[in-house]
Structure formats: structure tokens, C-alpha cells
Design a protein around this motif. Structure first.
Motif, PDB file in Angstrom:
ATOM      1  N   HIS A 180       0.866  -1.188   0.000  1.00  0.00           N
ATOM      2  CA  HIS A 180       0.000   0.000   0.000  1.00  0.00           C
ATOM      3  C   HIS A 180       0.900   1.235   0.000  1.00  0.00           C
TER       4      HIS A 180
ATOM      5  N   SER B  69      -1.105   1.300  -3.911  1.00  0.00           N
ATOM      6  CA  SER B  69      -0.885   0.561  -5.152  1.00  0.00           C
ATOM      7  C   SER B  69      -1.101   1.499  -6.332  1.00  0.00           C
TER       8      SER B  69
ATOM      9  N   THR C 199      -2.825  -4.298  -1.162  1.00  0.00           N
ATOM     10  CA  THR C 199      -3.013  -4.906  -2.473  1.00  0.00           C
ATOM     11  C   THR C 199      -2.061  -6.080  -2.621  1.00  0.00           C
TER      12      THR C 199
ATOM     13  N   GLN D 190       0.430  -8.361  -4.318  1.00  0.00           N
ATOM     14  CA  GLN D 190       1.415  -8.253  -5.387  1.00  0.00           C
ATOM     15  C   GLN D 190       2.267  -9.513  -5.394  1.00  0.00           C
TER      16      GLN D 190
END
Length: 566
Positions: free
Chosen positions: A209, A211, A444, A446
Motif C-alpha cells: 500500500h 498501489s 493490495t 502483489q
């Protein structure tokens, strides 16, 4: 006039220069017997004609007349005999010491040796400090962030290529559910092992974070040049900046609550000036929550003191203790004074300014020159006293350690700190980057980027097939451990790795004053079982750091045993 002064000379448009070259060759052949008859002594300089023929400046280089006794470089090399006489040797050999034997083609041999040494260095155990001298079945925990990993092995990495959609989805599900994957010691056919490929996908996942796909949000320190040119619509929009910071504050608080509940083992806060590592109680040999900040400045430390945050500078204390042990008895008084000043810095207190600063200049009045000499002001006196503290700014020694409930005060300080976000440049208005191994509010998912390459490498005067696996992204400690466990099974216990460290975070491996004497590891270990990490990775991260201010640079496994270099 030049044509009449030099016999046989003519412009190039009348006679070809080849005729002149043939004539010069005949003259040199006639001079060879005379030169061989009377060789000069070893180390003698070549004789130069006393009155050389003047060259016509308007002639071409090919047509220009040359003295018959001055050979060209190519023909001088071609005439070199094997007896080593200086008249036949190249000119550069005359610059060497007299009668010193030099091996042929030494420059090429040195380059070849350098290449071989570099190749051998990647395939041989490296000499490291005493505690790391022998191979072990587990390497020490590395709390630094890695920007890139390069694994190399004689076995191919084809099992890490082109994951199927089902394997990728299964890897994401295993990560979200914190599924433990226990692989066998060796996998005979890793290309067809679905369990291995799913576990590989699981080990690449991390949470981020904010993103912003068009910006690379790690690393943040020194990233202005890399981020320049990217779209930053919030740079001139204060309302948008407030929205981003509000969302970031919610995510930051969510991570800290997970950490305090032992559902998140650790996380990183990456700003454009410094990095903060929050660790749960029970990790790195500490029985309370800890936060390490590096690098720091005098202004940041003073702002933390003003907010009531109690912190220590463990590396400064360690350096002071080491100097005290090595100091002599006659410097005891000076050592005590430095200890008092250092302890005030460690406890978060500035050295109080002396009341007799003005009295210290009374000797100027006694001499009657108080008006002629400019006295330093109070600010200059204070800066002079704080010289030692200012000198360690932006250095690893400036690492600050926050323990226990003070980490919550640090959380509020970072949320409300205006200098946390850049006000100018490509990172202006951009909140710090949050990196976590587990999911959190606003985070998010990833994945690290993986790529396998097969090539031939020169090892011990021969070419061998070497396969490599490159991992790019913010590699956290648990990811490094998970990847090595997978490679141990897939590569049959034989591989090496080059680790690229984000240098400002290497100091996170410094040994800190950890647990209290009554620290009991068992209950805390049971509480951390639900933090989402594999039990083996958790066991590694619970150990006190041993790498000091350095980080792992090279890691090698041979016969299922690790050796490393930091």
C-alpha cells in the motif's frame, strides 16, 4: 624545393607510394648485417639520427619521406629476433627494468585469471567470521530488504516457468489460508510437481500500500530519478493528498493492530528519507514489540523526543562500550565525561547548556580585548556541543530503537508527522510504502517477478551449463527463507544465490538489547503460530540477529548445507 632536397621524392599523383616503400625496405635489409655485427649493451637506448630529414608539411602521410634508419612499428616487430637484443626488441620492452624476464601475454593472462577468480568466487565457500565458518543446515535471519535475488544451479529451473492457471490460483489460495507446504528432501522430477509449483507461487506473494501500477513504490530512498516523469496528479492537489494520507493512515493502523494481536509478524514503512521496521513480540530475541528506524537525523530524533517517544541508539552505545574496554587507565576521567554525554543522548535527553558559557569568556575582559574578539553566540555553542550527534546523521550508527508501548506513540507520530511526505520532487504528496507478508486493510496483493535463464558459464577452463532464476521486487525475510526451502528440494541440495540488498536496511540486522531475564519463548511462539508464516521461517526469525550492520550478500548450498558471505 622539398623534392630537390630529398632524393627520390615525388608527389603522389606522379608516382605511387609503393615504390618508395620498396626502396625503404631495400635500405633496411642492407642495414641488418651492420646492426647484428655490433649489438649495443643490454638496456642501451636506440640511436636517433642527429640531423633528420625535414618532412614536407604539404605532403600526404603515405607519400611523406622517412629516414631510412627509423623503422616502422610493424616492421620493427617483424624484425625482432629471439635473442632478446634491445636493437630488435619493441620500444616498450626498453622501458622495463634491465634484464628482467617478463612472461609473454601477461595482460591477457591476468584478465583471464580475473574472470576465473570471479567465477570460482561464486562457486566456493567464502571465508566469514568465526560463528559462520562451518557449513550449517540453516542460515541466519536477514532483516534487510532485498531488491533482487539471482539463484544459480547446474539443475534447470524449468519447473518455475509458465505456471498453469490452476497452479497460480492454488498458490494464491494457499497464501491467503496460510497453508503449510512440506516438500520432500529431494524431488526427482520437479517439472511435473504440482505441489512444488503451487508452493513457488505462494512464496512470491506480498502485500503493498498504496498501489499505483505506473510507479515503482520500492525502494523509496534515492528513487527521485527513477520516478521522475511519472504521472503524479496529487502533487498539486491538496485535497487529493489528504485523501491519500487518510487512506494510508487507516492501512498503517490496521497493520499495527495485526502486529499487536500477533497476526502479523512484521511490516515495513518505507519513506523517502528513512525506513521503519515493526516486529512483533517474540521476534529477533525480543519479548516486546520493537520498531527500528534508520537512517535518522538530529531533527527527527529531536521531534521524537518532543512527542515523548523514548528510544535508544544501540549502535552508539555499543561503540562507546567497545572504546571504554580498550581505553587505558590514564584516560579514565575523559572516558567518564564521554559516558555522561553519551548516556544523555541514549536516554533521549539533550546535554543541558552550561550556565557559565558567558563566564568562560571572562578572560577576554581581563586582557581588555573583549570588544575586538567576536564571541560565539548561544546557537553556535549548542551546535558545537552536539557535533557528535550531528556527525552520525544518515549513517547506520543513527539507528533508533523503540520498544514496547512507545511503538504506539511512534505510530501516532508518523501519522501526524508532516515531514513524512516529500513536499517537492517526484515523490511530492506520495504517502510512504507499506510492505507486509500478510493481508491488511487497504493492502493490495502483489507478486515478485520471476524469470529463469539458461546459459553457459566458464568454470575451471571449461564451459558448463548453468541455469539461473532471477527474482525481482521487495524480497522480505520470509520470502527468502521460503524460496531457499523450495530450491533445496527442487535443485537436489545444490545451488548458489547472489543477494542484492537495499543498503539503508542492512543495519536492521544489528544485535539489539532484547529480552528480559525472565523471557519465556514457548508461550510467545505458540501465539505467533497464527501469524501466517511457515514454522521453519518463524523459528529462524525468532533468533537474535547475528549479522551486525551487514547483510547476506552470497548464499550457497552444497550437500544440503549452507555457507554464506555477508
Amino acid at each position: 624545393m622539398a623534392a630537390s632536397a630529398v632524393p627520390g621524392y615525388s608527389p603522389g599523383f606522379k608516382k605511387p607510394p609503393a615504390m618508395l616503400r620498396l626502396k625503404r625496405k631495400r635500405l633496411r635489409r642492407s642495414e641488418l648485417p651492420a646492426a647484428a655485427a655490433a649489438p649495443p649493451p643490454c638496456g642501451a637506448a636506440l640511436r636517433v639520427p642527429s640531423a633528420p630529414v625535414r618532412r614536407n608539411p604539404f605532403s600526404s602521410l603515405d607519400n611523406a619521406p622517412r629516414a631510412a634508419s627509423t623503422p616502422q612499428p610493424q616492421e620493427r616487430d617483424r624484425r625482432c629476433p629471439s635473442d632478446g637484443s634491445p636493437s630488435a626488441a619493441p620500444f616498450w620492452q626498453l622501458l622495463e627494468p634491465v634484464c628482467e624476464d617478463k612472461p609473454a601475454r601477461r595482460a591477457e593472462a591476468s584478465e583471464r585469471t580475473d574472470v576465473l577468480a570471479l567465477t570460482e568466487d561464486l562457486h566456493l565457500p567464502v571465508a566469514v567470521p568465526e560463528v559462520l565458518s562451518s557449513p550449517r543446515h540453516e542460515f541466519p535471519a536477514d532483516w534487510s530488504l532485498k531488491t533482487r535475488l539471482l539463484f544459480m544451479s547446474s539443475q534447470p529451473f524449468t519447473w518455475a516457468e509458465h505456471l498453469k492457471a490452476q497452479e497460480e490460483a492454488q498458490g494464491f489460495a494457499q497464501h491467503c489460508r496460510a497453508t503449510e507446504t512440506n516438500l520432500p528432501r529431494s524431488i526427482q522430477e520437479p517439472q511435473v510437481s504440482t505441489e512444488l509449483r503451487c508452493a513457488f507461487q505462494q512464496s512470491l506473494v506480498y502485500w503493498l500500500h498504496p498501489s499505483l501500477p505506473w510507479l515503482q513504490l520500492f525502494p523509496r530512498i534515492g528513487a527521485d530519478r527513477r520516478m521522475a516523469g511519472g504521472a503524479t496528479p496529487w502533487a498539486q492537489d491538496e485535497a487529493l493528498q489528504q485523501v491519500l494520507m487518510s487512506d494510508w493512515s487507516v492501512s498503517f493502523t490496521s497493520l499495527y493492530n495485526l502486529l499487536r494481536a500477533k497476526l502479523c509478524p512484521y511490516f515495513y514503512v518505507c519513506t523517502y528519507q528513512f525506513t521503519v521496521l515493526f516486529r512483533a513480540a517474540g521476534l529477533a530475541g525480543s519479548d516486546v514489540i520493537t520498531a527500528v528506524v534508520s537512517p535518522t537525523t538530529r531533527g527527527l530524533r529531536e521531534a521524537m523526543r518532543n512527542e515523548g517517544i523514548e528510544f535508544s541508539l544501540p549502535l552508539v552505545e555499543e561503540s562507546r562500550t567497545r572504546k571504554q574496554k580498550s581505553s587505558e587507565v590514564d584516560l579514565e576521567t575523559e572516558g567518564a565525561n564521554s559516558l555522561e554525554v553519551g548516556s544523555s543522548v541514549e536516554n533521549g535527553e539533550e546535554p543541558a547548556p552550561s550556565d557559565d558559557d558567558d563566564e568562560s569568556f571572562s578572560w577576554l575582559e581581563e586582557m581588555g580585548v573583549q570588544d575586538k574578539v567576536k564571541k560565539p553566540d548561544a546557537i553556535s555553542i549548542k551546535l558545537h556541543k552536539e557535533k557528535h550527534e550531528v556527525q552520525m546523521d544518515h549513517k547506520p550508527e543513527s539507528l533508533a530503537l523503540v520498544r514496547g508501548t512507545n511503538t504506539f506513540t511512534l505510530l501516532n507520530f508518523l501519522i501526524n508527522c508532516r515531514s513524512l511526505v516529500a513536499v517537492a520532487g517526484p515523490q511530492a504528496g506520495l504517502p510512504p510504502t507499506l510492505l507486509s507478508p500478510v493481508a491488511f486493510r487497504g493492502g493490495t496483493m502483489q507478486t515478485l517477478k520471476a524469470r529463469s535463464i539458461s546459459a553457459k558459464a566458464r568454470v575451471h577452463m571449461a564451459y558448463k551449463d548453468i541455469s539461473s532464476l532471477e527474482i525481482v521486487g521487495p524480497v522480505m525475510p520470509h520470502s527468502l527463507h521460503s524460496l531457499t526451502v523450495l530450491l533445496q528440494a527442487a535443485q537436489r541440495g545444490a545451488f548458489s544465490a547472489v543477494l542484492y540488498t537495499h543498503e539503508p536496511t542492512a543495519v536492521f540486522n544489528a544485535h539489539l538489547d532484547g529480552a528480559s531475564p525472565a523471557f519465556n519463548e514457548e508461550p510467545i511462539s505458540r501465539d505467533l503460530a497464527a501469524c501466517g508464516l511457515h514454522p521453519e521461517a518463524l523459528h529462524q526469525l525468532r533468533q537474535p540477529p547475528t549479522l551486525g550492520k551487514s547483510a547476506l550478500r552470497f548464499l550457497e548450498m552444497k550437500d544440503y548445507a549452507y555457507t554464506w558471505k555477508s
